[in-house]
Design a protein around this motif. Structure first.
Motif, mmCIF file in Angstrom:
data_model
loop_
_atom_site.group_PDB
_atom_site.id
_atom_site.type_symbol
_atom_site.label_atom_id
_atom_site.label_comp_id
_atom_site.label_asym_id
_atom_site.label_seq_id
_atom_site.Cartn_x
_atom_site.Cartn_y
_atom_site.Cartn_z
ATOM 1 N N GLY A 375 0.821 -1.205 0.000
ATOM 2 C CA GLY A 375 0.000 0.000 0.000
ATOM 3 C C GLY A 375 0.856 1.255 0.000
ATOM 4 O O GLY A 375 0.556 2.237 -0.705
ATOM 5 N N HIS A 376 1.931 1.231 0.787
ATOM 6 C CA HIS A 376 2.868 2.365 0.765
ATOM 7 C C HIS A 376 3.476 2.536 -0.631
ATOM 8 O O HIS A 376 3.533 3.651 -1.167
ATOM 9 N N ALA A 377 3.956 1.436 -1.194
ATOM 10 C CA ALA A 377 4.636 1.505 -2.494
ATOM 11 C C ALA A 377 3.720 2.035 -3.592
ATOM 12 O O ALA A 377 4.169 2.728 -4.519
ATOM 13 N N LEU A 378 2.425 1.737 -3.476
ATOM 14 C CA LEU A 378 1.487 2.171 -4.513
ATOM 15 C C LEU A 378 1.226 3.674 -4.499
ATOM 16 O O LEU A 378 0.510 4.184 -5.371
ATOM 17 N N THR A 379 1.799 4.374 -3.560
ATOM 18 C CA THR A 379 1.707 5.835 -3.600
ATOM 19 C C THR A 379 2.300 6.354 -4.915
ATOM 20 O O THR A 379 1.901 7.422 -5.417
ATOM 21 N N ILE A 380 3.232 5.579 -5.482
ATOM 22 C CA ILE A 380 3.816 5.946 -6.775
ATOM 23 C C ILE A 380 2.716 6.112 -7.818
ATOM 24 O O ILE A 380 2.759 7.034 -8.648
ATOM 25 N N ARG A 381 1.734 5.234 -7.784
ATOM 26 C CA ARG A 381 0.657 5.250 -8.771
ATOM 27 C C ARG A 381 -0.558 6.048 -8.303
ATOM 28 O O ARG A 381 -1.289 6.602 -9.126
ATOM 29 N N MET A 385 -4.695 10.174 -4.701
ATOM 30 C CA MET A 385 -5.930 9.733 -4.052
ATOM 31 C C MET A 385 -5.978 10.084 -2.572
ATOM 32 O O MET A 385 -7.021 9.911 -1.936
ATOM 33 N N TYR A 386 -4.860 10.499 -2.039
ATOM 34 C CA TYR A 386 -4.863 10.862 -0.614
ATOM 35 C C TYR A 386 -3.786 11.899 -0.349
ATOM 36 O O TYR A 386 -2.911 12.140 -1.202
ATOM 37 N N ASP A 387 -3.846 12.476 0.824
ATOM 38 C CA ASP A 387 -2.870 13.482 1.230
ATOM 39 C C ASP A 387 -1.701 12.782 1.915
ATOM 40 O O ASP A 387 -1.828 12.323 3.048
ATOM 41 N N TRP A 388 -0.593 12.693 1.195
ATOM 42 C CA TRP A 388 0.552 11.988 1.789
ATOM 43 C C TRP A 388 1.610 12.974 2.300
ATOM 44 O O TRP A 388 2.792 12.693 2.325
ATOM 45 N N SER A 389 1.109 14.110 2.778
ATOM 46 C CA SER A 389 2.019 15.115 3.330
ATOM 47 C C SER A 389 2.359 14.855 4.800
ATOM 48 O O SER A 389 3.286 15.461 5.335
ATOM 49 N N THR A 390 1.597 13.965 5.465
ATOM 50 C CA THR A 390 1.878 13.664 6.884
ATOM 51 C C THR A 390 2.090 12.162 7.047
ATOM 52 O O THR A 390 1.513 11.354 6.290
ATOM 53 N N GLN A 391 2.857 11.790 8.045
ATOM 54 C CA GLN A 391 3.114 10.386 8.302
ATOM 55 C C GLN A 391 1.835 9.661 8.700
ATOM 56 O O GLN A 391 1.617 8.509 8.328
ATOM 57 N N GLU A 392 0.973 10.346 9.464
ATOM 58 C CA GLU A 392 -0.280 9.723 9.887
ATOM 59 C C GLU A 392 -1.135 9.342 8.680
ATOM 60 O O GLU A 392 -1.677 8.229 8.602
ATOM 61 N N SER A 393 -1.264 10.251 7.732
ATOM 62 C CA SER A 393 -2.064 9.975 6.546
ATOM 63 C C SER A 393 -1.436 8.854 5.719
ATOM 64 O O SER A 393 -2.141 8.004 5.153
ATOM 65 N N ILE A 394 -0.134 8.839 5.643
ATOM 66 C CA ILE A 394 0.569 7.800 4.876
ATOM 67 C C ILE A 394 0.270 6.425 5.461
ATOM 68 O O ILE A 394 -0.017 5.462 4.726
ATOM 69 N N GLU A 395 0.317 6.290 6.813
ATOM 70 C CA GLU A 395 0.073 4.999 7.446
ATOM 71 C C GLU A 395 -1.401 4.603 7.320
ATOM 72 O O GLU A 395 -1.728 3.420 7.142
ATOM 73 N N GLN A 396 -2.284 5.566 7.403
ATOM 74 C CA GLN A 396 -3.702 5.263 7.237
ATOM 75 C C GLN A 396 -3.979 4.719 5.822
ATOM 76 O O GLN A 396 -4.780 3.796 5.639
ATOM 77 N N TRP A 397 -3.326 5.333 4.855
ATOM 78 C CA TRP A 397 -3.506 4.871 3.469
ATOM 79 C C TRP A 397 -3.032 3.429 3.300
ATOM 80 O O TRP A 397 -3.759 2.605 2.705
ATOM 81 N N ALA A 398 -1.863 3.102 3.797
ATOM 82 C CA ALA A 398 -1.344 1.751 3.663
ATOM 83 C C ALA A 398 -2.255 0.745 4.356
ATOM 84 O O ALA A 398 -2.512 -0.357 3.843
ATOM 85 N N THR A 399 -2.745 1.109 5.517
ATOM 86 C CA THR A 399 -3.657 0.228 6.249
ATOM 87 C C THR A 399 -4.962 0.069 5.480
ATOM 88 O O THR A 399 -5.512 -1.040 5.352
ATOM 89 N N ALA A 400 -5.470 1.196 4.951
ATOM 90 C CA ALA A 400 -6.730 1.147 4.192
ATOM 91 C C ALA A 400 -6.576 0.269 2.955
ATOM 92 O O ALA A 400 -7.501 -0.476 2.585
ATOM 93 N N TRP A 401 -5.417 0.346 2.297
ATOM 94 C CA TRP A 401 -5.221 -0.461 1.076
ATOM 95 C C TRP A 401 -5.213 -1.945 1.429
ATOM 96 O O TRP A 401 -5.802 -2.763 0.700
ATOM 97 N N ALA A 402 -4.561 -2.330 2.529
ATOM 98 C CA ALA A 402 -4.533 -3.735 2.944
ATOM 99 C C ALA A 402 -5.946 -4.228 3.245
ATOM 100 O O ALA A 402 -6.340 -5.332 2.853
ATOM 101 N N ILE A 403 -6.716 -3.383 3.937
ATOM 102 C CA ILE A 403 -8.086 -3.761 4.243
ATOM 103 C C ILE A 403 -8.908 -3.890 2.965
ATOM 104 O O ILE A 403 -9.709 -4.831 2.805
#
Length: 432
Positions: A375-381, A385-403
């Motif tokens: 999920g983290h790696a897919l930020t490249i693509r 789709m999300y705000d990856w300016s903060t670490q919290e948002s980045i981790e939420q995105w990776a968790t959301a993608w796994a779910i």
């Protein structure tokens, strides 16, 4: 008989009267105009035998004038004829000179084309020699490689039979003075021009053969280069464990090569670059395998392939360490991901425990962790789709993608970062 020009003798002169002033002396002497002929006393018998008078001088002058006139006219006609011959001979000479000058220009033009054609062919020949010294086996289609080699051989033969540069026919000297000399020199000049034109025809044929061979080489080279696309894709798949830098270098080299449409120094360099990049790629694969060698090699490779299957085509590197992000001892697992938007690849680092627990009863936790890192790696693509300016948002995105992909095991990030917003889960469902 009388001459028609003289109807008869003149009448007899009257006897002079006896003058009393010449007594005893008889008649006076005749006048001076009667002292000499042209008239002779007519015979007393009455016959006409006057001698023929001489030809009149006027008639002899007329004949002479006529003769002189004919000669004069003939001389004038001769002079005019000579002048006309002289003029015609000059025109013939000038036409021959013009023909020769055109031929000289044609020689220069033919040599110019020939020089350029031979130079191009020699460039291709040199490039082909460079490629022949490069180990290209396994990186191009064998049949197209053979066709390319055959075309190069044909080019070598054409160059070996190529004609030497043409020599221009020598220029004429001064135009001769006399017409027959001009005509003779004009014939010689035309002969030189004709011979040179024959040489041009033969020269052009030899140069055309080289040009045809050059075109054939370019066509065969284009097909040969283009076959690298399929073979480069196969090589990448075979060396999937190689480092991303080597993969990207190899892909760039392949892309440059397959777009080339002629054989020259740059294309020979492109072939060498492609072959060198392939060598580095294979070496990188081997280095990675050596680094991961040991009891966990098989499990590590399976984990890596699982991650790649989650995001097909995403360029991923994998590193392994005993402890990652403070986890890895006992039943803990740890992972980190670093990604680069340009050129677009990521490196995932996993703890050795991920491989150790792979396929065990903790397999769901391990897979969920790996999904979180993808999920983290897919930020490249999907970075938009999300705000990856903060670490919290980045981790939420990776968790959301796994779910979103159905990985609800403990390793998906919920236990550490909490539940992500449902809106983020929904957005992650369209990212792949």
């Amino acid at each position: 008989m009388t001459d028609p020009q003289y109807p008869g003798p003149p009448p007899p002169l009257p006897s002079p009267p006896v003058s009393p002033s010449y007594p005893g002396f008889g008649a006076p002497p005749p006048p001076s105009y009667l002292a000499q002929p042209p008239y002779v006393a007519q015979p007393s018998d009455g016959s006409s035998s006057w001698p023929a008078p001489p030809q009149p001088k006027k008639k002899r002058r007329t004949g002479l004038i006529i003769t002189m006139t004919v000669v004069t006219l003939a001389a004038i006609a001769g002079v005019i004829g000579f002048i006309m011959w002289q003029s015609a001979a000059e025109a013939t000479y000038e036409a021959a000179v013009a023909q020769l000058e055109q031929t000289q220009d044609d020689v220069v033009a033919a040599n110019t084309v020939g020089t350029a054609t031979l130079a191009d062919a020699e460039v291709r020949q040199l490039a082909a020699d460079t490629i022949a010294q490069t180990a290209t086996a396994g990186l191009f289609d064998p049949a197209l490689a053979q066709s390319f080699t055959d075309s190069v051989t044909a080019l070598d033969d054409a160059l070996a039979g190529a004609p030497d540069a043409l020599s221009a026919p020598r220029s004429p000297g001064e135009m001769p003075a006399l017409p027959w000399e001009r005509e003779a020199e004009a014939a010689a000049i035309s002969a030189r021009a004709d011979a040179a034109n024959d040489d041009i025809v033969a020269f052009d044929q030899g140069i055309a053969a080289v040009a045809t061979a050059t075109t054939t080489v370019d066509s065969a080279a284009t097909d040969f280069f283009g076959s690298a696309t399929e073979y480069s894709e196969s090589l990448l798949a075979e060396n999937i464990a190689a480092k991303n830098e080597t993969k990207l270098s190899f892909e760039r080299a392949s892309s440059v090569l397959t777009q080339l449409t002629q054989l020259d120094g740059s294309s020979a360099t492109a072939v060498s670059t492609y072959v060198d990049a392939a060598t580095v790629l294979v070496a990188s694969q081997q280095a990675e395998l050596d680094e991961k060698a040991g009891p966990l090699l098989t499990a590590r490779l399976e984990v890596e392939q699982f991650a790649r299957d989650l995001a097909p085509g995403l360029m991923l590197d994998f590193d392994w360490a005993p402890i990652v992000a403070g986890a890895g001892g006992g039943l803990s697992v740890g992972g980190t991901t670093h990604w680069w938007m340009d050129p677009g690849y990521a490196t995932i680092t996993l703890s050795d425990s991920v491989a150790e627990l792979w396929g065990s009863r903790y397999d769901s936790m391990v897979r969920a962790l790996v999904a979180h890192e993808i999920g983290h790696a897919l930020t490249i693509r999907c970075g938009d789709m999300y705000d990856w300016s903060t670490q919290e948002s980045i981790e939420q995105w990776a968790t959301a993608w796994a779910i979103a992909r159905g990985y609800t095991g403990e390793g998906n990030g919920v236990s550490v970062y909490g539940e992500p917003p449902q809106s983020m889960v929904e957005a992650a469902q369209s990212c792949s």
